[in-house]
Design a protein around this motif. Structure first.
Motif, short mmCIF file in Angstrom:
data_model
loop_
_atom_site.label_atom_id
_atom_site.label_comp_id
_atom_site.label_asym_id
_atom_site.label_seq_id
_atom_site.Cartn_x
_atom_site.Cartn_y
_atom_site.Cartn_z
N ASP A 74 -1.18 6.75 19.97
CA ASP A 74 -2.35 7.68 19.72
C ASP A 74 -2.88 7.82 17.95
OD1 ASP A 74 -0.83 9.40 18.91
OD2 ASP A 74 -1.28 10.71 20.58
N GLY A 75 -1.94 6.87 17.42
CA GLY A 75 -2.44 7.67 16.49
C GLY A 75 -1.55 8.33 15.83
N SER A 76 -1.10 9.53 16.48
CA SER A 76 -0.52 10.84 15.76
C SER A 76 0.96 10.16 15.57
CB SER A 76 0.06 11.61 17.20
OG SER A 76 0.25 11.53 17.98
N ARG A 77 1.36 11.45 14.38
CA ARG A 77 2.69 11.23 13.64
C ARG A 77 3.49 11.35 14.81
NH1 ARG A 77 4.01 13.60 8.00
NH2 ARG A 77 5.86 13.12 8.27
N GLY B 111 0.82 -1.43 0.06
CA GLY B 111 0.49 0.08 -0.13
C GLY B 111 0.89 1.17 0.03
N ARG B 112 0.26 2.43 -0.30
CA ARG B 112 0.87 3.50 -0.06
C ARG B 112 1.99 3.45 2.01
NH1 ARG B 112 -3.76 8.13 1.11
NH2 ARG B 112 -2.92 9.04 -0.19
N TRP B 113 2.62 4.90 0.87
CA TRP B 113 4.10 5.16 2.33
C TRP B 113 3.02 5.73 2.91
CZ3 TRP B 113 9.61 4.32 1.43
CH2 TRP B 113 9.67 3.61 0.98
N LEU B 114 3.38 5.61 4.60
CA LEU B 114 2.70 6.33 5.79
C LEU B 114 3.74 6.90 6.39
CD1 LEU B 114 -0.12 4.38 6.19
CD2 LEU B 114 -0.33 7.18 5.25
N PRO B 115 3.72 7.58 7.37
CA PRO B 115 4.58 7.72 8.11
C PRO B 115 4.05 6.65 9.78
CG PRO B 115 2.67 9.32 8.39
CD PRO B 115 2.67 8.59 7.59
N ASP C 160 -5.67 4.91 5.26
CA ASP C 160 -5.34 5.38 6.40
C ASP C 160 -4.38 4.77 7.26
OD1 ASP C 160 -6.12 2.53 7.68
OD2 ASP C 160 -8.41 4.20 8.49
N GLY C 161 -3.79 3.35 6.73
CA GLY C 161 -2.66 2.66 7.64
C GLY C 161 -3.18 2.26 8.79
#
Length: 307
Positions: free
Chosen positions: A217-220, A208-212, A274-275
């Motif tokens: 808590d799901g924040s970056r 899938g897509r590249w995500l940080p 959404d990762g």
């Protein structure tokens, strides 16, 4: 008397007014936005198709493993031996167990070096959690060494007569990466994979897509942090010369997740754009092979049943 007529040249171009310039800029910006939205949609669609192809590829590898071994990875004799088991080396390829019936037959001594976080007191349970983590596909690549004094110990080698045994590797080492993920993600489908403590050096396949990477808590993930979930490394963190500041990717795909018989059905899950992992339906549900949409994180997941 001569009459001179002055010839006029072509009219000089009039400059654009500020309002006209702003109008043009706004039109270009709108067209650019439409183009990017279209491009992003195409890109996400292509990544979705690529993810589906990767799921089919890993599904094929898992089915070959099951056909050869008679069990899915981590099932029955292909689970790790009991923590209290004592191994006795007979030859390099023959090791007997003090308790070959207490759990699985896969020798714990064959596990790679595993990072144990500070505060973890039960090291053997931690090692077992590493081995059965849903993101960890190591059993498709690692040649097994099983308790030789159990009848099913023969599965460590291919037997043409019975058409059973190891014929791997079923995935290549260069197809997998080194992943860090939360130990809360369980083989039965519970957890999110974001919560500490984190398992390191899971041998995973990104789709899938590249995500940080993210925090619990799901924040970056903050820059230069070495303590976030879904972080990928160039190589294992136990490798000589490992430096997290140089060998950690800032962004990368999420891993494909394998849920074996512990979840009631054998399933692969690809987290969507959404990762985030949304969970699984109950194994006896008519929707067991569909995304778990009761959790918003599952709305864009892809689920494939193998059994």
């Amino acid at each position: 008397m001569h009459t001179f007529i002055r010839r006029r040249g072509p009219p000089r171009p009039r400059g654009m007014t500020l309002m006209e310039l702003l109008l043009v800029v706004s039109i270009l910006a709108a067209l650019s936005g439409l183009g990017w939205t279209f491009y992003s949609g195409v890109r996400d669609a292509e990544l979705t198709r690529l993810g589906q192809a990767q799921m089919r590829y890993v599904a094929q590898a898992l089915r070959r493993f099951h056909t050869d071994m008679g069990y899915w990875p981590g099932q029955g004799p292909l689970a790790l031996t009991a923590a209290h088991n004592i191994e006795t080396v007979v030859t390099d390829h023959e090791i007997t167990c003090s308790d070959p019936t207490g759990a699985g037959l896969w020798l714990r001594s064959t596990l790679p070096s595993i990072v144990v976080p500070a505060g973890v007191s039960d090291i053997e349970t931690w090692r077992a959690d590493w081995a059965r983590h849903p993101a960890n596909l190591w059993m498709l690549m690692a040649r097994p060494l099983l308790c030789a004094n159990h009848p099913l110990g023969r599965l460590q080698d291919w037997d043409a007569t019975t058409a059973r045994g190891w014929r791997g590797p079923y995935l290549r080492a260069d197809q997998l990466g080194w992943l860090q993920a939360g130990n809360d993600l369980q083989p039965d489908g519970g957890g999110t994979g974001r919560n500490a403590p984190l398992q390191r050096d899971l041998q995973a396949l990104g789709v899938g897509r590249w995500l940080p990477a993210v925090q619990a808590d799901g924040s970056r993930c903050p820059e230069a942090s070495d303590d976030c979930a879904w972080q990928w490394r160039v190589h294992a963190s136990t490798a000589p010369g490992f430096d997290p500041s140089r060998h950690t990717f800032e962004a990368s795909p999420r891993p494909l997740l394998y849920f074996g018989v512990a979840s009631g059905r054998v399933r692969l899950v690809s987290m969507g754009p959404d990762g985030a992992f949304g969970g699984l339906h109950d194994a006896d549900s008519a929707r067991a092979c569909e995304p778990y949409t009761a959790d918003p994180a599952g709305l864009d997941d892809q689920v494939m049943c193998l059994d």
